[in-house]
Each structure stands twice: as C-alpha cells, then as structure tokens.
Design a protein around this motif. Sequence first.
Motif, mmCIF file in Angstrom:
data_model
loop_
_atom_site.group_PDB
_atom_site.id
_atom_site.type_symbol
_atom_site.label_atom_id
_atom_site.label_comp_id
_atom_site.label_asym_id
_atom_site.label_seq_id
_atom_site.Cartn_x
_atom_site.Cartn_y
_atom_site.Cartn_z
ATOM 1 N N UNK A 106 0.028 5.813 2.449
ATOM 2 C CA UNK A 106 0.605 4.904 3.390
ATOM 3 C C UNK A 106 2.084 4.454 3.592
ATOM 4 N N UNK A 107 2.401 4.764 4.806
ATOM 5 C CA UNK A 107 3.976 4.752 5.274
ATOM 6 C C UNK A 107 4.200 3.650 6.231
ATOM 7 N N UNK A 108 5.342 2.914 6.051
ATOM 8 C CA UNK A 108 5.598 1.924 6.713
ATOM 9 C C UNK A 108 7.147 2.245 7.505
ATOM 10 N N UNK A 132 12.287 -0.701 12.937
ATOM 11 C CA UNK A 132 13.274 -0.399 13.983
ATOM 12 C C UNK A 132 14.476 0.130 13.399
ATOM 13 N N UNK A 133 14.576 -0.010 12.138
ATOM 14 C CA UNK A 133 15.752 0.478 11.462
ATOM 15 C C UNK A 133 15.285 2.198 10.544
ATOM 16 N N UNK A 134 14.120 2.371 10.607
ATOM 17 C CA UNK A 134 13.771 3.703 10.243
ATOM 18 C C UNK A 134 12.789 3.397 9.323
ATOM 19 N N UNK A 135 12.650 4.506 8.314
ATOM 20 C CA UNK A 135 11.450 4.332 7.501
ATOM 21 C C UNK A 135 11.658 3.411 6.105
ATOM 22 N N UNK A 186 7.714 -3.756 12.453
ATOM 23 C CA UNK A 186 6.977 -2.778 11.540
ATOM 24 C C UNK A 186 5.863 -2.064 11.910
ATOM 25 N N UNK A 187 5.744 -0.898 11.728
ATOM 26 C CA UNK A 187 4.315 -0.225 11.894
ATOM 27 C C UNK A 187 4.145 0.572 10.688
ATOM 28 N N UNK A 188 2.632 0.764 10.468
ATOM 29 C CA UNK A 188 2.227 1.415 9.351
ATOM 30 C C UNK A 188 1.138 2.419 9.958
ATOM 31 N N UNK A 189 1.018 3.423 9.201
ATOM 32 C CA UNK A 189 -0.107 4.616 9.343
ATOM 33 C C UNK A 189 -0.573 5.248 8.092
ATOM 34 N N UNK A 190 -1.370 6.247 8.003
ATOM 35 C CA UNK A 190 -1.913 6.937 6.813
ATOM 36 C C UNK A 190 -0.508 8.023 6.936
ATOM 37 N N UNK A 191 -0.358 8.474 5.674
ATOM 38 C CA UNK A 191 0.570 9.358 5.446
ATOM 39 C C UNK A 191 0.268 10.802 6.130
ATOM 40 N N UNK A 192 1.271 11.485 6.543
ATOM 41 C CA UNK A 192 0.831 12.712 7.172
ATOM 42 C C UNK A 192 -0.041 13.819 6.457
ATOM 43 N N UNK A 222 0.709 -1.062 0.095
ATOM 44 C CA UNK A 222 0.050 0.013 -0.081
ATOM 45 C C UNK A 222 0.954 1.311 -0.199
ATOM 46 N N UNK A 223 2.111 1.184 0.365
ATOM 47 C CA UNK A 223 3.051 2.394 0.392
ATOM 48 C C UNK A 223 3.040 3.014 -0.952
#
Length: 321
Positions: free
Chosen positions: A80-82, A85-88, A103-109, A74-75
């Motif tokens: 969507x962004x993921x 622990x190593x960053x974006x 891993x964490x995901x969320x809607x883009x800012x 989805x990125x």
Amino acid sequence: MDWVERAAELRQWSKGAVRAPHKPLLLLYALGRFQREGDDGELRYSTVEEDLQRLLAEYGPPHRTSPAYPFHHLVSDGVWEVRTDRGAGSPGTGVRELRARGATGRLVPELRVALRREPSLFGRMARVLLDANFPPSLHDEVCEAVGLESAPDLPERLPGAHRQQRDRRMRDLVLTAYEYRCAFCGYDGRLGSVSVGLEAAHVRWWAFDGPDHVDNGLCLCSLHHKLFDKGVLGVGWGSPRSSGVESGGEAESGGSHRILVSQRFVGHGAAARAQVTELSGRPLIGPQPGTAPVAATHRSWHIEQVFRGDPRPAHVAPSSV
C-alpha cells in the motif's frame, strides 16, 4: 514476489488474542475496488472514510476505532502507498491530517501489475486474509461488503502463521455432544436421516487460536451461528436474573451457561423477538451429561472480542394467569 505470503504476514497490532483486523479490512476493500474499477485504484481518504468506518464497525473489534490507523500503517507492509498534496508519504494517523492534506492511498504498482497479469490472485489473497481474521460463516458476507468476488475454497495449505490443519472431526463431535439440537433454540431438523441447518460453531475463532475441541464448540442452527459470529448473541454464566457475564473459574458454582443478547440488536417483529430477544437469559440446551461444556476461557474471549455492547436483561415470559 509472493503477494499471498505478504498478505498472510501483515503486521498487526497484537496483545494476546485481541482482534485487530484493521489492515486486512482495508486491503480487502482496496482489492475489491481495484477488481471492480481497475485504473490506478486510487482511493481518496475523505471519500472512502465512511465505507471504511462502516466495515470496522461491522467486522472489526467491539470497541470503536478509526480507519485512519490502517490507512497510514498499511504502508509498512509493502502492499500500500499513500500520497498527499505534498507528495509521497502519509502525514500520520490523524483523521484531520489525512483529510486536510487530501491523502490518497492505493495498492503499490508492483501488486497492481501482478493482479492484472494474474486475476486469480484476487481470490487467493482474499482467502488468506479471510482465513486469518474471520470465521467461515462471515467470509462470503465480508467479500460482498468490500465488493470482492467470493474467495475460492483452496485445497492447499495457506502460507503464513495459520498453517495448522483443521480437525475435520469437530463438526461430528460437537453435533453429537449437543445431540443434534441447536444449543440456543433447540432446532433439530432432518431431511430423512441427515440433519440439515445445524453447524459446529467455534466460540473462540480458529483464526485466533481457538482449538477444534468440544469445549470450544456449540451446535447451532445456521441463523444463530451467524448471529453468534456477528456478536448479536453470546454465552455467559450465571443465574436466570444475572447479567450472565461473570468471570469463569472456580466462582462458577450455583449457575449455568446462559444466552446473552446484545442491547444493540433491534428487531420488532414476532420472528425477531422469538428467535433473538426472547432468548436472553435462557440456559443453553446441552451438552449431554459427561461432555465438556464451553470452557470459561473461550467464552470470555468471545465476550471480549466479538460480542457487541452490553447484554439485555434476562427475558421474563408474560404470566399466563
């Protein structure tokens, strides 16, 4: 930025008319969580994996699939962004990698800002996702499952690929063809002169190029319409003792349209038996002579893309002797 347009144009894996609602389900889920909880809307994969798997099992294609696929892909659609622990950035589509790297995901800012500024955007994005991927009978249920307020009925034409207009005559044409009786159970209730609880069901869903034609429709009561769209019930072809899933075309001589009931359905009560399991193998009621029956191509699509598992053997009524 037009977020509704972006939702309508999600890039999905496609092969003919195969259903692949993985990304829409994840986006609907993320919208629901953000609408309810706000904050930054961050979803840890290991925490939401079970929820996402349940959504895919309930509303996705009949074959098993992994929620890791949409979580990663989805990125690419810009909504969507993921992070790990190593960053974006996503570590890939593997379940183990997503879990192991936190891993964490969320809607883009930008989308989160737009949703806070314009709360109606939740409903408008949900509407286009629902219309493009599910039949109307499941819309409210999907919204409830992802925790979204029900998407509004919008009068304007929606953006994206599904710009064609529905033929509002289909309901009348289908109900007339089946003489205002449910093709599965024969229900024909009326309130005065008006039929109640009868609906025109698309065999091949409109969202997947199912035409508003009688040969793509069934007159069904509300219960059997919902069970048909959920894949509990289907339509096959054959003799009373056959499985009912033979292919269409010229080979369909010597048989008739028959009701399929999924082996995955479980119901022990008398009502479940009478309304579902005992329908297995029964011939459809209708349509009236001279009216086009369900086309083999639409029936096959429903069996392949919606019907769950294998059909039960034809029900044999106990002897009265």
